[in-house]
Design a protein around this motif. Structure first.
Motif, PDB file in Angstrom:
ATOM      1  N   ASN A 205       0.858  -0.964   0.011  1.00 42.03           N
ATOM      2  CA  ASN A 205      -0.059  -0.086   0.058  1.00 42.03           C
ATOM      3  C   ASN A 205       0.947   1.018  -0.209  1.00 42.03           C
ATOM      4  OD1 ASN A 205      -2.560   1.197   0.039  1.00 42.03           O
ATOM      5  ND2 ASN A 205      -2.236   1.718   2.412  1.00 42.03           N
ATOM      6  N   LYS A 206       2.057   0.969   0.596  1.00 44.03           N
ATOM      7  CA  LYS A 206       3.166   2.426   0.496  1.00 44.03           C
ATOM      8  C   LYS A 206       3.903   2.573  -0.550  1.00 44.03           C
ATOM      9  CE  LYS A 206       2.709   2.457   5.654  1.00 44.03           C
ATOM     10  NZ  LYS A 206       2.804   1.021   6.589  1.00 44.03           N
ATOM     11  N   ASP A 207       4.253   1.356  -0.955  1.00 42.46           N
ATOM     12  CA  ASP A 207       5.126   1.032  -1.799  1.00 42.46           C
ATOM     13  C   ASP A 207       4.849   0.289  -3.227  1.00 42.46           C
ATOM     14  OD1 ASP A 207       7.556   0.712  -3.681  1.00 42.46           O
ATOM     15  OD2 ASP A 207       8.876  -0.034  -1.998  1.00 42.46           O
ATOM     16  N   LYS A 208       4.517   1.068  -4.099  1.00 44.16           N
ATOM     17  CA  LYS A 208       3.799   0.748  -5.378  1.00 44.16           C
ATOM     18  C   LYS A 208       4.638   0.060  -6.285  1.00 44.16           C
ATOM     19  CE  LYS A 208       0.017   2.333  -4.178  1.00 44.16           C
ATOM     20  NZ  LYS A 208      -1.014   1.387  -3.475  1.00 44.16           N
ATOM     21  N   SER A 209       5.857  -0.437  -6.051  1.00 46.90           N
ATOM     22  CA  SER A 209       6.664  -1.376  -6.996  1.00 46.90           C
ATOM     23  C   SER A 209       6.558  -2.354  -6.179  1.00 46.90           C
ATOM     24  CB  SER A 209       8.333  -0.433  -6.795  1.00 46.90           C
ATOM     25  OG  SER A 209       8.765  -0.877  -5.286  1.00 46.90           O
ATOM     26  N   LEU A 210       6.024  -2.550  -5.289  1.00 48.21           N
ATOM     27  CA  LEU A 210       5.718  -4.043  -4.720  1.00 48.21           C
ATOM     28  C   LEU A 210       4.353  -4.535  -4.928  1.00 48.21           C
ATOM     29  CD1 LEU A 210       7.402  -3.349  -1.013  1.00 48.21           C
ATOM     30  CD2 LEU A 210       8.381  -4.255  -2.985  1.00 48.21           C
ATOM     31  N   LYS A 211       4.171  -5.862  -5.145  1.00 55.55           N
ATOM     32  CA  LYS A 211       2.917  -6.304  -5.025  1.00 55.55           C
ATOM     33  C   LYS A 211       2.838  -7.942  -4.379  1.00 55.55           C
ATOM     34  CE  LYS A 211       4.031  -9.393  -9.092  1.00 55.55           C
ATOM     35  NZ  LYS A 211       4.834  -9.212 -10.126  1.00 55.55           N
ATOM     36  N   GLN A 212       1.601  -8.104  -4.233  1.00 54.72           N
ATOM     37  CA  GLN A 212       1.251  -9.327  -3.300  1.00 54.72           C
ATOM     38  C   GLN A 212       0.094 -10.203  -4.072  1.00 54.72           C
ATOM     39  OE1 GLN A 212      -0.499  -6.726   0.079  1.00 54.72           O
ATOM     40  NE2 GLN A 212      -1.542  -8.695   0.313  1.00 54.72           N
ATOM     41  N   PHE A 213       0.274 -11.452  -4.072  1.00 55.42           N
ATOM     42  CA  PHE A 213      -0.605 -12.254  -4.390  1.00 55.42           C
ATOM     43  C   PHE A 213      -0.986 -13.467  -3.397  1.00 55.42           C
ATOM     44  CE2 PHE A 213       2.992 -13.572  -6.618  1.00 55.42           C
ATOM     45  CZ  PHE A 213       3.230 -14.884  -6.584  1.00 55.42           C
ATOM     46  N   ASN A 214      -2.019 -14.194  -3.583  1.00 60.20           N
ATOM     47  CA  ASN A 214      -2.438 -15.166  -2.468  1.00 60.20           C
ATOM     48  C   ASN A 214      -1.529 -16.532  -2.846  1.00 60.20           C
ATOM     49  OD1 ASN A 214      -4.203 -13.345  -1.666  1.00 60.20           O
ATOM     50  ND2 ASN A 214      -5.890 -14.280  -1.743  1.00 60.20           N
ATOM     51  N   VAL A 215      -1.178 -17.293  -2.041  1.00 61.45           N
ATOM     52  CA  VAL A 215      -0.606 -18.550  -2.172  1.00 61.45           C
ATOM     53  C   VAL A 215      -1.815 -19.803  -2.491  1.00 61.45           C
ATOM     54  CG1 VAL A 215       0.686 -20.478  -1.222  1.00 61.45           C
ATOM     55  CG2 VAL A 215       1.527 -18.182  -0.999  1.00 61.45           C
ATOM     56  N   LYS A 216      -1.861 -20.239  -3.731  1.00 63.60           N
ATOM     57  CA  LYS A 216      -2.926 -21.426  -3.684  1.00 63.60           C
ATOM     58  C   LYS A 216      -2.541 -22.529  -3.843  1.00 63.60           C
ATOM     59  CE  LYS A 216      -6.383 -18.008  -5.941  1.00 63.60           C
ATOM     60  NZ  LYS A 216      -7.524 -17.892  -4.956  1.00 63.60           N
ATOM     61  N   LEU A 217      -3.022 -23.605  -2.952  1.00 62.12           N
ATOM     62  CA  LEU A 217      -2.504 -25.030  -2.961  1.00 62.12           C
ATOM     63  C   LEU A 217      -3.865 -25.631  -3.429  1.00 62.12           C
ATOM     64  CD1 LEU A 217      -0.397 -25.777   0.096  1.00 62.12           C
ATOM     65  CD2 LEU A 217       0.434 -25.076  -2.170  1.00 62.12           C
ATOM     66  N   ASN A 218      -3.685 -26.235  -4.524  1.00 65.48           N
ATOM     67  CA  ASN A 218      -4.915 -27.235  -5.238  1.00 65.48           C
ATOM     68  C   ASN A 218      -6.194 -26.167  -5.316  1.00 65.48           C
ATOM     69  OD1 ASN A 218      -3.596 -29.598  -4.867  1.00 65.48           O
ATOM     70  ND2 ASN A 218      -4.130 -29.602  -2.648  1.00 65.48           N
ATOM     71  N   GLY A 219      -5.702 -24.978  -5.736  1.00 68.90           N
ATOM     72  CA  GLY A 219      -6.726 -23.956  -6.284  1.00 68.90           C
ATOM     73  C   GLY A 219      -7.343 -23.083  -5.020  1.00 68.90           C
ATOM     74  N   LYS A 220      -6.710 -23.486  -3.884  1.00 68.56           N
ATOM     75  CA  LYS A 220      -7.391 -22.956  -2.370  1.00 68.56           C
ATOM     76  C   LYS A 220      -6.427 -22.019  -1.919  1.00 68.56           C
ATOM     77  CE  LYS A 220     -10.547 -26.760  -0.969  1.00 68.56           C
ATOM     78  NZ  LYS A 220      -9.756 -28.044  -1.165  1.00 68.56           N
ATOM     79  N   ASP A 221      -7.057 -20.906  -1.358  1.00 70.75           N
ATOM     80  CA  ASP A 221      -6.427 -19.714  -0.519  1.00 70.75           C
ATOM     81  C   ASP A 221      -5.995 -20.845   0.886  1.00 70.75           C
ATOM     82  OD1 ASP A 221      -6.509 -17.714  -2.034  1.00 70.75           O
ATOM     83  OD2 ASP A 221      -8.473 -17.269  -1.310  1.00 70.75           O
ATOM     84  N   GLN A 222      -4.654 -20.241   1.308  1.00 66.42           N
ATOM     85  CA  GLN A 222      -4.294 -20.838   2.533  1.00 66.42           C
ATOM     86  C   GLN A 222      -4.596 -20.004   3.909  1.00 66.42           C
ATOM     87  OE1 GLN A 222      -2.792 -23.903   2.621  1.00 66.42           O
ATOM     88  NE2 GLN A 222      -4.142 -23.921   0.543  1.00 66.42           N
ATOM     89  N   PHE A 223      -5.505 -20.311   4.717  1.00 62.58           N
ATOM     90  CA  PHE A 223      -6.071 -19.590   5.694  1.00 62.58           C
ATOM     91  C   PHE A 223      -5.079 -19.657   6.849  1.00 62.58           C
ATOM     92  CE2 PHE A 223      -9.688 -19.135   2.977  1.00 62.58           C
ATOM     93  CZ  PHE A 223      -9.938 -17.586   3.111  1.00 62.58           C
ATOM     94  N   GLU A 224      -5.154 -18.520   7.535  1.00 60.89           N
ATOM     95  CA  GLU A 224      -4.369 -18.739   8.934  1.00 60.89           C
ATOM     96  C   GLU A 224      -5.216 -18.067   9.997  1.00 60.89           C
ATOM     97  OE1 GLU A 224      -0.055 -17.393   8.720  1.00 60.89           O
ATOM     98  OE2 GLU A 224      -0.443 -19.377   8.294  1.00 60.89           O
ATOM     99  N   ALA A 225      -5.645 -18.945  10.945  1.00 59.63           N
ATOM    100  CA  ALA A 225      -6.576 -18.618  12.242  1.00 59.63           C
ATOM    101  C   ALA A 225      -5.441 -17.722  13.326  1.00 59.63           C
ATOM    102  CB  ALA A 225      -7.290 -19.710  12.558  1.00 59.63           C
ATOM    103  N   ILE A 226      -5.422 -16.639  13.347  1.00 64.92           N
ATOM    104  CA  ILE A 226      -4.548 -16.043  14.233  1.00 64.92           C
ATOM    105  C   ILE A 226      -5.236 -16.092  15.671  1.00 64.92           C
ATOM    106  CG2 ILE A 226      -3.533 -13.936  14.879  1.00 64.92           C
ATOM    107  CD1 ILE A 226      -3.015 -13.369  11.946  1.00 64.92           C
ATOM    108  N   SER A 227      -4.425 -16.658  16.590  1.00 61.54           N
ATOM    109  CA  SER A 227      -5.033 -16.766  17.979  1.00 61.54           C
ATOM    110  C   SER A 227      -4.094 -16.330  19.043  1.00 61.54           C
ATOM    111  CB  SER A 227      -5.296 -18.041  18.084  1.00 61.54           C
ATOM    112  OG  SER A 227      -6.032 -18.585  16.967  1.00 61.54           O
TER     113      SER A 227
END
Ligand code: ARG
Length: 264
Positions: A205-227
């Motif tokens: 969001n601050k540095d437009k030369s950077l980008k991000q994309f979701n890691v998909k395994l078998n077509g699925k996003d990899q969720f993280e349940a922060i606890s």
């Protein structure tokens, strides 16, 4: 006349009894009144992970972030004084088990492996695994083949990298601190790093030369349940659980998600 006097005396006696009873219960109470010394609970964190926790170098190196605001709210509601201990992420579970800290809030994900050693609260934030990079030709996980990919030591990203490595061989670089690793990527010393969506967003969001994309395994996003993590059988788990639930109901959590994650 005499009768009236008697009734009056009885009433006064009753009043005195009631008043003295109140007095007793007042001095005997053990609330968290001002004069009372609050019990301190110690939170372990790894302040290299904005917006969850980071060191505010512009403001006397105070530790700030989403996790810190949540922890302060919970401690306040439960009448505890909060102390924060900053250390590398990789040692947090050992520190819990050695009773050096009472709980961990560090953007930590509840996993079956960690559950063998510690207890977790109900998840307070759902995130997902992403690749953060400035390389134009890295657009999906397959493009990480043969690339220098940074992961933080002891994290679910390290585990994910090892998993990916089986089919997409890459040069995995392990770092103690996420923020230092992100700077190394920015400086071109790493091709990409693995992290979670809301952490990556702080950079993209601050540095437009950077980008991000979701890691998909078998077509699925990899969720993280922060606890929140606790030593096994800690009484704090239920106490925290009640306040976390309350924060969901009274809008406090949404307010903090906006403040730290959506508006970073
Ligand atoms: N979500 C990852 C995990 O639980 C990484 C958390 C890293 N946290 C930090 N404060 N550096 O393994």
């Amino acid at each position: 006349m005499l009768k009236m006097k008697k009734i009056g005396l009885i009433l006064i006696a009753l009043l005195l009894i009631v008043l003295s009873a109140c007095g007793t219960s007042d001095t005997g109470s053990s609330g968290n009144g001002d004069g009372e010394k609050k019990k301190t609970i110690v939170m372990g964190t790894s302040a290299d992970y904005p917006p969850f926790e980071s060191v505010d170098t512009a403001n006397g190196n105070k530790i700030i972030g989403f996790d810190i605001d949540i922890a302060n709210y919970i401690a306040d509601q439960l009448g505890y004084k909060l102390e924060i201990k900053n250390q590398d992420f990789n040692g947090l579970i050992a520190a819990l088990n050695a009773k050096q800290i009472d709980f961990v809030m560090a953007g930590m994900v509840d996993t079956p492996d960690r559950r063998k050693q510690v207890d977790f609260s109900k998840s307070y934030y759902q995130d997902y695994q992403v690749v953060l990079t400035k390389e134009k030709n890295i657009k999906r996980v397959e493009d990480l083949k043969g690339k220098k990919v940074g992961v933080q030591l002891g994290t679910t990203q390290e585990r994910l990298a090892n998993e990916l490595n089986k089919t997409i061989p890459m040069d995995i670089q392990k770092w103690d601190k996420l923020n230092e690793m992100a700077e190394a990527m920015r400086a071109g010393r790493l091709d990409a790093i693995l992290t979670v969506g809301s952490v990556a967003y702080g950079y993209t969001n601050k540095d437009k030369s950077l980008k991000q994309f979701n890691v998909k395994l078998n077509g699925k996003d990899q969720f993280e349940a922060i606890s929140v993590a606790f030593p096994k059988d800690s009484e704090l788990k239920d106490e925290f659980g009640k306040v976390l639930k309350k924060m969901e109901e009274n809008g406090k959590k949404d307010e903090l998600v906006k403040k730290w994650i959506e508006n970073q």
